[in-house]
Design an enzyme around this catalytic site. Structure first.
Site, PDB file in Angstrom:
ATOM      1  CD  GLU A  99      -7.695  10.788  -5.862  1.00  0.00           C
ATOM      2  OE1 GLU A  99      -6.465  10.685  -6.334  1.00  0.00           O
ATOM      3  OE2 GLU A  99      -8.429  10.210  -5.775  1.00  0.00           O
ATOM      4  CG  HIS A 112      -5.062   4.262  -0.093  1.00  0.00           C
ATOM      5  ND1 HIS A 112      -4.052   3.084  -0.236  1.00  0.00           N
ATOM      6  CD2 HIS A 112      -5.236   4.580  -1.333  1.00  0.00           C
ATOM      7  CE1 HIS A 112      -3.411   3.284  -1.638  1.00  0.00           C
ATOM      8  NE2 HIS A 112      -4.341   3.888  -2.229  1.00  0.00           N
ATOM      9  CE  LYS A 134     -10.324   8.445  -8.675  1.00  0.00           C
ATOM     10  NZ  LYS A 134      -8.985   8.925  -8.565  1.00  0.00           N
ATOM     11  CG  ASP A 176      -1.959   1.231   1.305  1.00  0.00           C
ATOM     12  OD1 ASP A 176      -1.677   2.118   0.477  1.00  0.00           O
ATOM     13  OD2 ASP A 176      -2.956   1.150   1.836  1.00  0.00           O
ATOM     14  CG  HIS A 177       0.601   4.448  -2.921  1.00  0.00           C
ATOM     15  ND1 HIS A 177      -0.392   3.892  -3.738  1.00  0.00           N
ATOM     16  CD2 HIS A 177       0.540   5.626  -3.109  1.00  0.00           C
ATOM     17  CE1 HIS A 177      -1.135   4.886  -4.038  1.00  0.00           C
ATOM     18  NE2 HIS A 177      -0.804   5.939  -3.287  1.00  0.00           N
ATOM     19  CE  LYS A 211       0.844   9.264  -0.121  1.00  0.00           C
ATOM     20  NZ  LYS A 211       1.709   9.785  -1.229  1.00  0.00           N
TER      21      LYS A 211
END
Length: 507
Positions: free
Chosen positions: A234, A258, A358, A195-196, A200
């Site tokens: 976003e 996330h 979004k 999970d990117h 962070k």
């Protein structure tokens, strides 16, 4: 003065490895993985004998594949940070590129895996990592064939690991089936569910801030915290992902991975140590403690939204139904707001409000801790009733940092108060090198540290918590609309208003 605290006492070069990138011509490899590998090489964290092997169905030579990656990094990724060619050091790239090669093959053809075995045999090391940067439908098929080809068998001298991108399943049933498939051919310690968000710096800093500062941990409970808000907003729309998004939606795309990962970092109990097993065990426990709503409760505690035509910064924007590869009568959600409860001693009675969407007004990923008010009797007949709640705000992006509210007296003879912010921005205290967010995760995979990767039970607990919402929306798939450039539908505000609360302002 700063002190360095790392899960590893010293960041040493990763061991020699053959890294296979399945889906080598996809955007993930070009935009994120190869720039991350370049940055790791820049920082001296990759072994000079690292081999990077692209795997895909397109026909291309080794040299042309390496050149394609270089051109992309130079002209597109580098340009995004405003440094152009200066970002790419030719000598450094040449050092990395000499280990790049390519295998043309069908993911579903067993002969492809014979070619991979030959690459390992020629590499000079038995260590191998298989990174599945593919469409999710290939995950189980690729892993099954890797197992059948005996490419996942480890020895005391050589490791074999598999990295799997999200989405990990589309509901609880499919996540359980995928986990079962993986565990038939390899052990949990070989699986890196990525999970990117966890790559962070500000996400990792949550653990350091909580557990190394006694000030925070002392009030990190339901005695002092009124509620928690987690937001991932976003400004972009679905862009070229219309086909994917139509079958996924905002809930599946963002919440069980996330947002629940951020929730787990905030709500977990202190681990016995900062090792992978201890940290991942506590995260799994807290996600497993999310109250399972009934279908009726899930419907009452959720909002589905979809952006319609609007504008942002004076620029007109199309609605979701006008995007490419989207049905003109689609009810897929591009926005979701949820209320969840965690049923354990620390958090009982504290609601967690999650939202993601979004085409919102600003790009903002943040965690907001809202504190209960102090006794105000001594401030009777002052402006105190007009003051805003006191918050601790942890911003993940774009302006990484932490800010804490403090009430202070305004200058003057009257007893009037105001909110002021104490905090820091990462850019003001640390030199931040260009990063994709994948550097730490790739390095940890190469060195065998699973702390920032999801375990099977954590994945399944996440899907178990969202399954009631999926079931409720299957019965009623209607969506609330919001104009592009706005911060979601009115119903999302009502979700908090009925509890006597409001969303923290974005940006």
């Amino acid at each position: 003065m700063t002190h360095t605290i790392r899960r590893k006492s010293k960041a040493e070069s990763a061991p020699p490895t053959t890294l296979f990138l399945f889906g080598a011509h996809g955007d993930l490899v070009k935009r994120l993985l190869m720039p991350a590998l370049y940055n790791l090489s820049r920082d001296g964290l990759l072994d000079e004998n690292l081999r990077i092997v692209g795997v895909d169905h397109n026909a291309i030579t080794d040299e042309a594949f390496a050149q394609k990656l270089e051109d992309f990094i130079r002209t597109e990724v580098a340009a995004k940070v405003g440094k152009g060619d200066q970002m790419l050091d030719p000598a450094l790239w040449a050092k990395l590129a000499k280990g790049i090669s390519y295998v043309q093959g069908d993911f579903l053809d067993d002969s492809t895996y014979s070619a991979l075995a030959a690459k390992i045999a020629d590499s000079g090391t038995g260590n191998a990592v298989f990174y599945l940067a593919t469409a999710p439908r290939f995950f189980s098929e690729v892993v099954r064939r890797l197992g059948a080809a005996r490419l996942l068998e480890e020895t005391p001298e050589a490791f074999r690991r598999v990295v799997i991108e999200k989405p990990f399943g589309s509901d609880l049933h499919t996540a359980e089936a995928l986990n079962a498939c993986l565990l038939k051919v390899m052990s949990e310690k070989q699986i890196y569910r990525i999970d990117h968000y966890l790559g962070k710096e500000t996400v990792q800093n949550i653990l350091v801030s909580r557990f190394s500062n006694s000030l925070f941990e002392a009030f990190w409970n339901n005695h002092y915290i009124d509620h928690v808000q987690i937001t991932a907003a976003e400004t972009v729309g679905v862009e070229t992902r219309g086909s994917f998004y139509e079958h996924t939606g905002a809930l599946r795309d963002m919440v069980p991975n996330h947002l629940f990962q951020l929730l787990a970092m905030v709500a977990m109990e202190p681990p016995a140590a900062f090792g992978a097993d201890a940290v991942r065990g506590e995260k799994a426990k807290v996600v497993g403690a999310i109250r399972p709503w009934t279908v009726e409760e899930a419907r009452a505690n959720s909002v589905r939204g979809q952006y319609s035509a609007g504008e942002l910064d004076g620029k007109p924007l199309a609605g979701y139904r006008q995007e490419a590869n989207v049905s003109p009568d689609s009810n897929t959600e591009t926005y979701v707001a949820l209320k969840v409860m965690i049923d354990n001693w620390r958090w009982v009675g504290v609601p967690f409000y999650l939202r993601t969407g979004k085409r919102m007004s600003v790009r903002d990923t943040e965690i907001v801790i809202c504190f209960k008010p102090a006794p105000y009797a001594q401030f009777r007949d002052t402006e105190v009733d007009e003051l805003q709640p006191t918050y601790l705000r942890i911003q993940i992006q774009p302006n990484e940092g932490m800010w804490f509210d403090l009430l202070a007296k305004r200058p003057g003879p009257a007893l009037n108060m105001a909110n002021i912010e104490l905090g820091f921005a990462y850019k003001d205290f640390f030199e931040m090198q260009p990063s994709t967010g994948y550097e730490t995760l790739i390095y940890d995979c190469l060195t065998g540290d699973q702390t920032l990767f999801q375990r099977a039970d954590n994945i399944e607990n996440g899907w178990r918590a969202v399954q009631p919402f999926l079931d409720a929306w299957q019965q009623d798939a209607s969506v609330q609309t919001y104009a592009a450039g706005e911060d979601g539908p009115q119903a999302a505000n009502d979700l908090l208003t009925r509890d006597g609360r409001v969303w923290h302002g974005l940006g």
